[in-house]
Design an enzyme around this catalytic site. Structure first.
Site, PDB file in Angstrom:
ATOM      1  N   CYS A 143       0.708  -1.147   0.144  1.00  0.00           N
ATOM      2  CA  CYS A 143      -0.088   0.086  -0.053  1.00  0.00           C
ATOM      3  C   CYS A 143       0.878   1.296   0.074  1.00  0.00           C
ATOM      4  O   CYS A 143       2.224   1.126   0.178  1.00  0.00           O
ATOM      5  CB  CYS A 143      -0.750   0.037   1.371  1.00  0.00           C
ATOM      6  SG  CYS A 143      -2.051  -1.564   1.446  1.00  0.00           S
ATOM      7  N   ASN A 182       0.462   1.753   5.980  1.00  0.00           N
ATOM      8  CA  ASN A 182       1.079   0.601   5.365  1.00  0.00           C
ATOM      9  C   ASN A 182       1.935  -0.125   5.929  1.00  0.00           C
ATOM     10  O   ASN A 182       2.888   0.094   6.704  1.00  0.00           O
ATOM     11  CB  ASN A 182       1.947   1.436   4.278  1.00  0.00           C
ATOM     12  CG  ASN A 182       2.733   0.505   3.105  1.00  0.00           C
ATOM     13  OD1 ASN A 182       3.785   0.848   2.754  1.00  0.00           O
ATOM     14  ND2 ASN A 182       2.337  -0.726   2.952  1.00  0.00           N
ATOM     15  N   GLY A 183       1.717  -1.537   5.650  1.00  0.00           N
ATOM     16  CA  GLY A 183       2.456  -2.810   6.385  1.00  0.00           C
ATOM     17  C   GLY A 183       1.670  -3.732   6.657  1.00  0.00           C
ATOM     18  O   GLY A 183       0.499  -4.098   6.105  1.00  0.00           O
TER      19      GLY A 183
END
Ligand code: AMP
Length: 477
Positions: free
Chosen positions: A2, A104-105
């Site tokens: 993302c 994000n992650g």
């Protein structure tokens, strides 16, 4: 995979965030969204399935104007590609103001934290997404533990295991924070920073990749430190609340494939790393008889700079024998194999009469399932190539990623089952070579700061953590 973006206290922040997201569209194409704090203190949001230009149209974002905004582009793992799981997430607090979060992650202890919040503290979740979990955890510490926002974020950062580059709006503040290992990229820029002066909060821009700064006229300032928490407040200097980094684990695959080459990721010039990988690959080929008539070409576009680096180091010329249709997008990031197969057929086409009887060095960034290259090798051979020598700008992908990149399960990874000769046979090439893990020590400035787990299976977290993650609902970024 993302991408995230945020702009603090700057006119038309919603438009600028949408533009920033457009520049990092390659990080996720399934859904996107923005959350905006307006001048009355309300947070509103707009998100939906599709590309930035389809979802965040001027008409759609006109209803969400403000000077503080965050946004997200999402690529989900299989199955749950729906609006509920898209980001940002906005959580209401009893005191009134809302929290908006995008991240994000990949949170490895997602199940454990969610179950704890649901069972012990009666939290209700709308989605199965990591971003919502992070927002609710911060809300828990704020409301139930009566912590300050800084304490709540610090506790959240301590509690989460895994990868997170996160942006959060709370009241009229913005926070940016990152996991202590710094798995995913996260950069800081400014819309009107004067060199040498203190960084003021107003005009700060955050993004996954610095290549997005040009589009909004921001200057790249620096990467966030692993474990860093940054607080922005109107009219005040940017405040570093914490830098709790340990054992850096930057994702080397960002440099190999994901990040755009026109950016600086993990303090490396992405295009430069790729060219060095290409030059290194040529080092392995001193006995291949590469000469000026050999065609060195990329599988466009992700390996363009690797092929260029190879060609520049060799007596051969870089050339382009395959045309890519740019309207197809990234085939790999389609959730279903059928869509991916179609994508490859629609995506590449050989130039007529180009390959006639030629010796070709075909460069790609990676082999994951092996299906893409097999089709391309067939295509190039069908177009008349005499020899096809495949060179890969990464080591063999033998393990899945649990830190925010969607790699298939181990059994789908061709290199986890086959050796190099067998893979070469499978893709029907005349020869095949991979970049070695060891040679990244020569190419990267600080190789010890990188995670190579998908290549060497040396994971930061234990197999038990993975097991739990595997059982988790589809909650990745
Ligand atoms: P395949 O071997 O057919 O599974 O696809 C490999 C190709 O997909 C590579 O050449 C890359 O360009 C691209 N790729 C590799 N890893 C990823 C990933 N995690 N997400 C999206 N695309 C990827």
């Amino acid at each position: 995979m993302c991408g995230i973006a945020g702009i603090f206290n700057f006119e038309d922040a919603e438009t600028l965030v949408a533009e920033t997201l457009f520049a990092i569209q390659h990080r996720g194409q399934e859904s996107c969204g923005i959350a905006v704090r307006d001048c009355r203190g309300n947070i509103s949001y707009h998100k939906g399935m599709g590309l930035v230009k389809q979802v965040l149209t001027p008409e759609n974002i006109a209803k969400h104007q403000g000077s503080i905004a965050i946004g997200h582009v999402r690529y989900p793992t299989a199955g749950r590609s729906d609006k509920v799981n898209s980001q940002p997430h906005v959580a209401e607090l009893p005191e009134g103001p809302h929290i908006a979060v995008c991240s994000n992650g990949d949170i490895i202890n997602y199940n454990e934290i969610r179950t704890w919040l649901e069972n012990e503290h009666s939290f209700t979740f709308r989605s199965d997404n990591d971003g919502e979990l992070i927002g609710r955890l911060v809300a828990y510490y704020l409301v139930h533990e009566k912590m300050t926002i800084e304490e709540a974020i610090t506790e959240t950062q301590n509690k989460l295991k895994g990868a997170f580059s996160t942006l959060l709006i709370y009241r009229d503040m913005m926070f940016a924070f990152r996991d202590p290992h710094g798995f995913r990229p996260f950069v800081l820029g400014h819309l009107n920073h004067e060199t040498g002066k203190e960084i003021m909060s107003d005009g700060v821009v955050f993004a996954s990749e610095s290549c997005s700064f040009g589009i909004v006229g921001a200057t790249f300032i620096r990467e966030l430190e692993p474990g860093e928490i940054i607080r922005l407040e109107r009219g005040k200097p940017l405040k570093v609340v914490a830098t709790a980094g340990k054992n850096k684990q930057h994702c080397v695959f960002e440099l190999i494939y994901f990040s755009r080459p026109d950016g600086i990721t993990f303090d490396e010039l992405v295009y430069d790393v790729r060219k060095k990988i290409g030059a290194k690959l040529f080092d392995y080929d001193k006995d291949l008889g590469v000469d000026k008539d050999t065609v060195v070409m990329a599988v466009p576009d992700s390996s363009n700079f690797v092929a260029l680096g190879y060609a520049q180091a060799s007596p051969a010329n870089f050339d382009m024998g395959l045309l890519r249709n740019h309207y197809v997008g990234r085939t790999f990031t389609k959730p279903e194999q059928k869509q991916r197969d179609e994508g490859v057929r629609h995506k590449f086409n050989p130039l007529p009469e180009f390959f006639n009887n030629k010796k070709v060095v075909l460069v790609d960034d990676s082999i994951v399932r092996g299906t893409t290259l097999r089709k391309i090798v067939r295509m190039v051979r069908g177009a008349g190539a005499k020899e096809i020598h495949v060179r890969i700008g990464s080591p063999k992908v033998v393990g899945s990623c649990y830190y925010g990149i969607d790699t298939p399960t181990r059994k789908e990874l061709i290199a986890s089952k086959k050796d190099v000769d067998e893979i070469c046979d499978f893709i029907e090439a005349d020869s095949l070579k991979y970049m070695s893990v060891e040679d990244f020590n020569i190419i990267l400035q600080h190789p010890g700061n990188f995670c190579f787990a998908c290549f060497n299976l040396k994971y930061q977290y234990s197999p038990e953590d993975f097991l739990q993650k595997t059982n988790a609902p589809d909650n990745r970024c």
